[in-house]
Motif scaffolding. Structure first.
Motif, PDB file in Angstrom:
ATOM      1  N   LEU A 133       0.826  -1.213   0.000  1.00  0.00           N
ATOM      2  CA  LEU A 133       0.000   0.000   0.000  1.00  0.00           C
ATOM      3  C   LEU A 133       0.858   1.260   0.000  1.00  0.00           C
ATOM      4  O   LEU A 133       0.536   2.241  -0.667  1.00  0.00           O
ATOM      5  N   ASP A 134       1.960   1.248   0.743  1.00  0.00           N
ATOM      6  CA  ASP A 134       2.837   2.419   0.784  1.00  0.00           C
ATOM      7  C   ASP A 134       3.519   2.643  -0.558  1.00  0.00           C
ATOM      8  O   ASP A 134       3.602   3.774  -1.045  1.00  0.00           O
ATOM      9  N   ASN A 135       4.008   1.568  -1.163  1.00  0.00           N
ATOM     10  CA  ASN A 135       4.698   1.708  -2.444  1.00  0.00           C
ATOM     11  C   ASN A 135       3.753   2.083  -3.575  1.00  0.00           C
ATOM     12  O   ASN A 135       4.163   2.691  -4.562  1.00  0.00           O
ATOM     13  N   ARG A 136       2.495   1.742  -3.425  1.00  0.00           N
ATOM     14  CA  ARG A 136       1.511   2.038  -4.450  1.00  0.00           C
ATOM     15  C   ARG A 136       1.352   3.547  -4.659  1.00  0.00           C
ATOM     16  O   ARG A 136       0.954   4.008  -5.721  1.00  0.00           O
ATOM     17  N   LYS A 137       1.680   4.335  -3.644  1.00  0.00           N
ATOM     18  CA  LYS A 137       1.534   5.789  -3.749  1.00  0.00           C
ATOM     19  C   LYS A 137       2.666   6.431  -4.548  1.00  0.00           C
ATOM     20  O   LYS A 137       2.597   7.595  -4.901  1.00  0.00           O
ATOM     21  N   SER A 138       3.709   5.654  -4.823  1.00  0.00           N
ATOM     22  CA  SER A 138       4.890   6.213  -5.492  1.00  0.00           C
ATOM     23  C   SER A 138       4.858   5.927  -6.988  1.00  0.00           C
ATOM     24  O   SER A 138       4.366   4.881  -7.421  1.00  0.00           O
ATOM     25  N   ASP A 139       5.410   6.870  -7.752  1.00  0.00           N
ATOM     26  CA  ASP A 139       5.560   6.651  -9.189  1.00  0.00           C
ATOM     27  C   ASP A 139       6.743   5.735  -9.467  1.00  0.00           C
ATOM     28  O   ASP A 139       6.702   4.935 -10.397  1.00  0.00           O
ATOM     29  N   LEU A 140       7.793   5.896  -8.668  1.00  0.00           N
ATOM     30  CA  LEU A 140       8.998   5.093  -8.826  1.00  0.00           C
ATOM     31  C   LEU A 140       9.511   4.663  -7.458  1.00  0.00           C
ATOM     32  O   LEU A 140       9.380   5.404  -6.490  1.00  0.00           O
ATOM     33  N   ILE A 141      10.079   3.475  -7.403  1.00  0.00           N
ATOM     34  CA  ILE A 141      10.753   3.010  -6.193  1.00  0.00           C
ATOM     35  C   ILE A 141      12.103   2.439  -6.624  1.00  0.00           C
ATOM     36  O   ILE A 141      12.352   2.211  -7.813  1.00  0.00           O
ATOM     37  N   THR A 142      12.976   2.213  -5.656  1.00  0.00           N
ATOM     38  CA  THR A 142      14.284   1.656  -5.998  1.00  0.00           C
ATOM     39  C   THR A 142      14.138   0.189  -6.361  1.00  0.00           C
ATOM     40  O   THR A 142      13.167  -0.488  -5.985  1.00  0.00           O
ATOM     41  N   LEU A 143      15.116  -0.296  -7.103  1.00  0.00           N
ATOM     42  CA  LEU A 143      15.092  -1.706  -7.496  1.00  0.00           C
ATOM     43  C   LEU A 143      15.180  -2.605  -6.262  1.00  0.00           C
ATOM     44  O   LEU A 143      14.601  -3.703  -6.235  1.00  0.00           O
ATOM     45  N   THR A 144      15.868  -2.163  -5.222  1.00  0.00           N
ATOM     46  CA  THR A 144      15.940  -2.938  -3.972  1.00  0.00           C
ATOM     47  C   THR A 144      14.554  -3.136  -3.372  1.00  0.00           C
ATOM     48  O   THR A 144      14.184  -4.248  -2.946  1.00  0.00           O
ATOM     49  N   GLU A 145      13.757  -2.049  -3.340  1.00  0.00           N
ATOM     50  CA  GLU A 145      12.390  -2.154  -2.808  1.00  0.00           C
ATOM     51  C   GLU A 145      11.516  -3.038  -3.684  1.00  0.00           C
ATOM     52  O   GLU A 145      10.705  -3.828  -3.191  1.00  0.00           O
ATOM     53  N   GLU A 146      11.695  -2.921  -4.990  1.00  0.00           N
ATOM     54  CA  GLU A 146      10.906  -3.753  -5.909  1.00  0.00           C
ATOM     55  C   GLU A 146      11.267  -5.227  -5.757  1.00  0.00           C
ATOM     56  O   GLU A 146      10.383  -6.105  -5.808  1.00  0.00           O
ATOM     57  N   MET A 147      12.556  -5.492  -5.544  1.00  0.00           N
ATOM     58  CA  MET A 147      12.974  -6.884  -5.364  1.00  0.00           C
ATOM     59  C   MET A 147      12.402  -7.468  -4.076  1.00  0.00           C
ATOM     60  O   MET A 147      12.090  -8.662  -4.012  1.00  0.00           O
ATOM     61  N   ALA A 148      12.274  -6.654  -3.041  1.00  0.00           N
ATOM     62  CA  ALA A 148      11.668  -7.127  -1.794  1.00  0.00           C
ATOM     63  C   ALA A 148      10.217  -7.532  -2.030  1.00  0.00           C
ATOM     64  O   ALA A 148       9.737  -8.563  -1.503  1.00  0.00           O
ATOM     65  N   ILE A 149       9.501  -6.729  -2.818  1.00  0.00           N
ATOM     66  CA  ILE A 149       8.113  -7.082  -3.158  1.00  0.00           C
ATOM     67  C   ILE A 149       8.082  -8.379  -3.965  1.00  0.00           C
ATOM     68  O   ILE A 149       7.257  -9.270  -3.713  1.00  0.00           O
ATOM     69  N   LEU A 150       8.997  -8.492  -4.935  1.00  0.00           N
ATOM     70  CA  LEU A 150       9.028  -9.683  -5.781  1.00  0.00           C
ATOM     71  C   LEU A 150       9.358 -10.938  -4.976  1.00  0.00           C
ATOM     72  O   LEU A 150       8.731 -11.992  -5.166  1.00  0.00           O
ATOM     73  N   GLN A 151      10.326 -10.837  -4.072  1.00  0.00           N
ATOM     74  CA  GLN A 151      10.698 -12.007  -3.262  1.00  0.00           C
ATOM     75  C   GLN A 151       9.527 -12.466  -2.399  1.00  0.00           C
ATOM     76  O   GLN A 151       9.283 -13.672  -2.241  1.00  0.00           O
ATOM     77  N   ALA A 152       8.806 -11.487  -1.835  1.00  0.00           N
ATOM     78  CA  ALA A 152       7.629 -11.853  -1.034  1.00  0.00           C
ATOM     79  C   ALA A 152       6.574 -12.503  -1.909  1.00  0.00           C
ATOM     80  O   ALA A 152       5.907 -13.463  -1.495  1.00  0.00           O
ATOM     81  N   TYR A 153       6.423 -11.998  -3.116  1.00  0.00           N
ATOM     82  CA  TYR A 153       5.426 -12.562  -4.024  1.00  0.00           C
ATOM     83  C   TYR A 153       5.809 -13.986  -4.435  1.00  0.00           C
ATOM     84  O   TYR A 153       4.956 -14.881  -4.505  1.00  0.00           O
ATOM     85  N   ILE A 154       7.106 -14.194  -4.698  1.00  0.00           N
ATOM     86  CA  ILE A 154       7.569 -15.540  -5.057  1.00  0.00           C
ATOM     87  C   ILE A 154       7.325 -16.516  -3.899  1.00  0.00           C
ATOM     88  O   ILE A 154       6.952 -17.683  -4.113  1.00  0.00           O
TER      89      ILE A 154
END
Length: 347
Positions: free
Chosen positions: A208-229
């Motif tokens: 929900l917090d990241n959804r408010k952003s237009d861009l996030i760092t690749l580190t933050e995106e990878m954290a989301i991806l790892q949780a999703y995996i």
């Protein structure tokens, strides 16, 4: 501090710098006295008095024409150059010139100004037409610039609204797929269902917090991806794997949130994922792109598509970078190349 609304109204008001008005009036006064300079036996006082008539007349005509425009309205002046406004300006100028010459005759009775009234009127009409034409051109240019600004702002607002809509589509799409996964786990009696619910709750709260952003760092995106995996492995176990080959120097590059999660969803939607035929997804970087690829092992009956995956990502990159993503399909491997986004101090 000026409010945004007041600032917009201020920007729409047509103005001419006072120094432009005064300097041009002085110039017209000097220019009008040139014929007098060529005469013999002309005194300096007579020259200055003659110039003052043209100067005062020009100054008043400037302000009269300026305030006759719809200055305090965002409504454009109606009609072209030859309008009732021009006629009123000329009639006003004729009357003011008569008054101006009469006043100068009273102040300087030694000079016969009345005998030259027609010459002054002709000069006044030329000055009036020149100022009116110049002001008309400036005003039309101002209106054109305002229209261009309004069109650009409308375009930017429209793009912003479209981008917000794209972001709003992501979380509902993810939730729908996650609930479908949970439904399947419950149907087969998977013991990890309760843990999956807890992980899903934590994951959804963090997104929900990241959804408010237009861009996030690749580190933050990878954290989301790892949780999703992790959530996917609760269902598919060893039927899915993700190999990550990203250099640490790129961890602070930027990416639209949920991009990688959507790409993994797209892989699962169109390909077989099973223990007998595992789906091995690879994520790596090239010089200018972040690449995600998977072998093509297409389902015979693929899931129905909501058309929110690749199209959503492509539109977000177009909005942010004015660049499209690259999709490659050679029949054996499916690749999606995302442009790397770097943040610079001046951009």
């Amino acid at each position: 501090m000026v409010s945004p609304a007041r600032y917009i109204r201020f920007a729409k008001v047509f103005r001419v710098a006072p120094r432009v008005i005064w300097l041009s009036s002085v110039f017209i006064g000097v220019l009008a006295s040139v014929p007098k300079i060529l005469q013999l036996h002309i005194t300096f006082t007579e020259l200055m008095v003659d110039s003052s008539i043209a100067f005062v007349y020009s100054l008043l005509i400037w302000y009269a024409n300026l305030f006759n425009l719809p200055k305090y309205s965002n409504k454009a002046a109606e009609g072209g150059f030859f309008t009732i406004r021009l006629l009123c300006s000329l009639l006003f100028g004729i009357g003011f010139m008569i008054l101006l010459v009469s006043v100068h005759q009273l102040l300087f009775p030694a000079y016969n100004f009345k005998s030259m009234l027609m010459m002054y009127q002709f000069r006044g009409i030329l000055i009036n037409l020149t100022i009116y034409m110049f002001l008309h051109l400036l005003y039309q240019s101002h209106r054109t610039q305002l229209m261009a600004i309004e069109l650009e702002r409308t375009r930017a607002d429209n793009l912003g609204a479209q981008f917000e809509l794209l972001k709003q589509q992501i979380n509902p799409h993810f939730l729908f797929n996650s609930l479908s996964t949970l439904k399947s786990m419950i149907e087969i009696g998977d013991e990890q269902s309760a843990n999956f619910i807890n992980k899903l709750s934590d994951f959804y709260r963090s997104t929900l917090d990241n959804r408010k952003s237009d861009l996030i760092t690749l580190t933050e995106e990878m954290a989301i991806l790892q949780a999703y995996i992790y959530l996917l492995k609760a269902r598919f176990e060893e039927g899915i794997s993700l190999a990550i080959e990203i250099h640490p120097s790129l961890n602070q590059s930027l990416i639209p949130p949920f991009t990688l999660q959507l790409l993994v969803e797209n892989c699962i939607k169109h390909n077989i994922v099973s223990l007998e035929q595992p789906l091995n997804i690879r994520l790596y970087t090239t010089n200018a792109n972040l690449v995600i690829e998977n072998p093509l092992q297409l389902r015979k009956n693929p899931e129905s598509s909501t058309q929110l995956g690749l199209e959503n990502i492509d539109q977000r990159y177009m909005h942010l970078l004015n660049r499209k993503i690259v999709i490659e399909n050679n029949g054996a491997v499916f690749k999606v190349k995302l442009p790397l986004i770097h943040e610079y101090p001046n951009h």
